[in-house]
Motif scaffolding. Structure first.
Motif, PDB file in Angstrom:
ATOM      1  N   PHE A   6       0.829  -1.207   0.000  1.00  0.00           N
ATOM      2  CA  PHE A   6       0.000   0.000   0.000  1.00  0.00           C
ATOM      3  C   PHE A   6       0.867   1.263   0.000  1.00  0.00           C
ATOM      4  N   ILE A   7       2.009   1.212   0.658  1.00  0.00           N
ATOM      5  CA  ILE A   7       2.938   2.348   0.643  1.00  0.00           C
ATOM      6  C   ILE A   7       3.416   2.598  -0.787  1.00  0.00           C
ATOM      7  N   ILE A   8       3.819   1.546  -1.477  1.00  0.00           N
ATOM      8  CA  ILE A   8       4.284   1.674  -2.861  1.00  0.00           C
ATOM      9  C   ILE A   8       3.164   2.215  -3.745  1.00  0.00           C
ATOM     10  N   TYR A   9       1.947   1.750  -3.534  1.00  0.00           N
ATOM     11  CA  TYR A   9       0.790   2.247  -4.286  1.00  0.00           C
ATOM     12  C   TYR A   9       0.654   3.760  -4.115  1.00  0.00           C
ATOM     13  N   HIS A  10       0.683   4.230  -2.868  1.00  0.00           N
ATOM     14  CA  HIS A  10       0.516   5.663  -2.613  1.00  0.00           C
ATOM     15  C   HIS A  10       1.703   6.478  -3.141  1.00  0.00           C
ATOM     16  N   LEU A  11       2.888   5.949  -3.048  1.00  0.00           N
ATOM     17  CA  LEU A  11       4.045   6.662  -3.591  1.00  0.00           C
ATOM     18  C   LEU A  11       3.924   6.811  -5.104  1.00  0.00           C
ATOM     19  N   GLY A  12       3.364   5.816  -5.752  1.00  0.00           N
ATOM     20  CA  GLY A  12       3.149   5.897  -7.195  1.00  0.00           C
ATOM     21  C   GLY A  12       2.144   6.965  -7.586  1.00  0.00           C
ATOM     22  N   HIS A  13       1.231   7.284  -6.680  1.00  0.00           N
ATOM     23  CA  HIS A  13       0.210   8.289  -6.956  1.00  0.00           C
ATOM     24  C   HIS A  13       0.537   9.676  -6.398  1.00  0.00           C
ATOM     25  N   HIS A  14       1.608   9.788  -5.643  1.00  0.00           N
ATOM     26  CA  HIS A  14       1.951  11.065  -5.010  1.00  0.00           C
ATOM     27  C   HIS A  14       3.446  11.356  -5.182  1.00  0.00           C
ATOM     28  N   PRO A  15       3.848  11.825  -6.368  1.00  0.00           N
ATOM     29  CA  PRO A  15       5.270  12.087  -6.620  1.00  0.00           C
ATOM     30  C   PRO A  15       5.869  13.145  -5.692  1.00  0.00           C
ATOM     31  N   GLU A  16       5.057  14.061  -5.195  1.00  0.00           N
ATOM     32  CA  GLU A  16       5.566  15.074  -4.265  1.00  0.00           C
ATOM     33  C   GLU A  16       6.001  14.442  -2.944  1.00  0.00           C
ATOM     34  N   VAL A  17       5.341  13.362  -2.549  1.00  0.00           N
ATOM     35  CA  VAL A  17       5.732  12.632  -1.336  1.00  0.00           C
ATOM     36  C   VAL A  17       7.037  11.895  -1.585  1.00  0.00           C
ATOM     37  N   GLN A  19       9.360  12.790  -3.618  1.00  0.00           N
ATOM     38  CA  GLN A  19      10.414  13.800  -3.644  1.00  0.00           C
ATOM     39  C   GLN A  19      10.838  14.180  -2.228  1.00  0.00           C
ATOM     40  N   GLN A  20       9.867  14.377  -1.345  1.00  0.00           N
ATOM     41  CA  GLN A  20      10.210  14.739   0.035  1.00  0.00           C
ATOM     42  C   GLN A  20      10.900  13.578   0.753  1.00  0.00           C
ATOM     43  N   LEU A  21      10.481  12.340   0.461  1.00  0.00           N
ATOM     44  CA  LEU A  21      11.153  11.173   1.039  1.00  0.00           C
ATOM     45  C   LEU A  21      12.603  11.099   0.563  1.00  0.00           C
ATOM     46  N   ARG A  22      12.811  11.281  -0.732  1.00  0.00           N
ATOM     47  CA  ARG A  22      14.180  11.251  -1.274  1.00  0.00           C
ATOM     48  C   ARG A  22      15.051  12.307  -0.620  1.00  0.00           C
ATOM     49  N   GLN A  23      14.487  13.489  -0.429  1.00  0.00           N
ATOM     50  CA  GLN A  23      15.235  14.568   0.217  1.00  0.00           C
ATOM     51  C   GLN A  23      15.616  14.171   1.645  1.00  0.00           C
ATOM     52  N   GLU A  24      14.677  13.586   2.373  1.00  0.00           N
ATOM     53  CA  GLU A  24      14.988  13.155   3.742  1.00  0.00           C
ATOM     54  C   GLU A  24      16.039  12.046   3.738  1.00  0.00           C
ATOM     55  N   PHE A  25      15.915  11.081   2.840  1.00  0.00           N
ATOM     56  CA  PHE A  25      16.905  10.001   2.761  1.00  0.00           C
ATOM     57  C   PHE A  25      18.290  10.552   2.444  1.00  0.00           C
ATOM     58  N   ASP A  26      18.367  11.515   1.525  1.00  0.00           N
ATOM     59  CA  ASP A  26      19.659  12.118   1.182  1.00  0.00           C
ATOM     60  C   ASP A  26      20.256  12.861   2.370  1.00  0.00           C
ATOM     61  N   GLU A  27      19.434  13.595   3.098  1.00  0.00           N
ATOM     62  CA  GLU A  27      19.912  14.357   4.259  1.00  0.00           C
ATOM     63  C   GLU A  27      20.372  13.448   5.393  1.00  0.00           C
ATOM     64  N   GLN A  46      11.849  10.946  10.157  1.00  0.00           N
ATOM     65  CA  GLN A  46      10.534  11.330  10.671  1.00  0.00           C
ATOM     66  C   GLN A  46       9.483  11.457   9.576  1.00  0.00           C
ATOM     67  N   TYR A  47       9.852  11.958   8.419  1.00  0.00           N
ATOM     68  CA  TYR A  47       8.874  12.051   7.327  1.00  0.00           C
ATOM     69  C   TYR A  47       8.524  10.660   6.820  1.00  0.00           C
ATOM     70  N   CYS A  48       9.497   9.798   6.756  1.00  0.00           N
ATOM     71  CA  CYS A  48       9.258   8.406   6.367  1.00  0.00           C
ATOM     72  C   CYS A  48       8.271   7.758   7.339  1.00  0.00           C
ATOM     73  N   ASP A  49       8.449   8.011   8.617  1.00  0.00           N
ATOM     74  CA  ASP A  49       7.540   7.516   9.647  1.00  0.00           C
ATOM     75  C   ASP A  49       6.123   8.052   9.402  1.00  0.00           C
ATOM     76  N   ALA A  50       6.022   9.334   9.053  1.00  0.00           N
ATOM     77  CA  ALA A  50       4.720   9.956   8.796  1.00  0.00           C
ATOM     78  C   ALA A  50       4.034   9.332   7.578  1.00  0.00           C
ATOM     79  N   VAL A  51       4.809   9.017   6.544  1.00  0.00           N
ATOM     80  CA  VAL A  51       4.250   8.392   5.344  1.00  0.00           C
ATOM     81  C   VAL A  51       3.679   7.021   5.692  1.00  0.00           C
ATOM     82  N   ILE A  52       4.423   6.242   6.443  1.00  0.00           N
ATOM     83  CA  ILE A  52       3.971   4.907   6.844  1.00  0.00           C
ATOM     84  C   ILE A  52       2.672   5.010   7.641  1.00  0.00           C
TER      85      ILE A  52
END
Length: 158
Positions: A6-17, A19-27, A46-52
């Motif tokens: 379900f996480i992968i499904y939502h990520l596929g439908h929300h590219p802005e999320v 992008q923010q996840l990638r930014q957090e992972f990079d940081e 923390q953003y990854c936690d919020a997405v989950i």
């Protein structure tokens, strides 16, 4: 595994999320993919936690909870005798307009730094009672921390 799908499904439908996840992972994790992920790194995601949590709010793995009261109680204005079996429709609680701001919208920000904004007043008031990924009280899932670590690591790896 269901929640991860379900996480992968939502990520596929929300590219802005994404992008923010990638930014957090990079940081937090940096660009070196061979560097081991530490427990300290996991806590900083923390953003990854919020997405989950937001995905779980939309697609809970456990849709209802069964409980039995141990003594006579008044619930919903009705008197219930002891040993009454209740089935709590948990998925409905996580979509109620009186507990969640715009409940049908996929919005990880409702779990991310909510103290910094007044946009999520309902979440501030009700998140502890209206949301529970792994149950609560004496029946809380003993594997909850391991599950969150696994989900965060899997998301970071993909």
């Amino acid at each position: 595994s269901n929640l991860f799908c379900f996480i992968i499904y939502h990520l596929g439908h929300h590219p802005e999320v994404v992008q923010q996840l990638r930014q957090e992972f990079d940081e937090v994790l940096g660009k070196d993919v061979t560097k081991p992920i530490t427990h300290n790194d996991i806590d900083k995601l923390q953003y990854c936690d919020a997405v989950i949590k937001e995905v779980y709010r939309h697609f809970p793995i456990n849709y209802s909870l069964g409980r039995v009261n141990v003594e006579k109680d008044t619930i919903g204005g009705l008197c219930w005798p002891e040993k009454t079996s209740f089935s709590i429709l948990y998925c409905a609680i996580m979509k109620r307009k009186d507990y969640w701001t715009d409940p049908e919208k996929f919005d990880p920000d409702r779990f991310y730094k909510i103290d910094e904004s007044n946009k999520y007043l309902l979440e501030k008031q009700h998140v502890k009672t209206a949301f529970s990924v792994f149950g609560g009280g004496i029946r809380i899932c003993p594997g909850r921390k391991l599950a969150m670590i696994e989900l965060k690591c899997l998301l970071a790896l993909i």
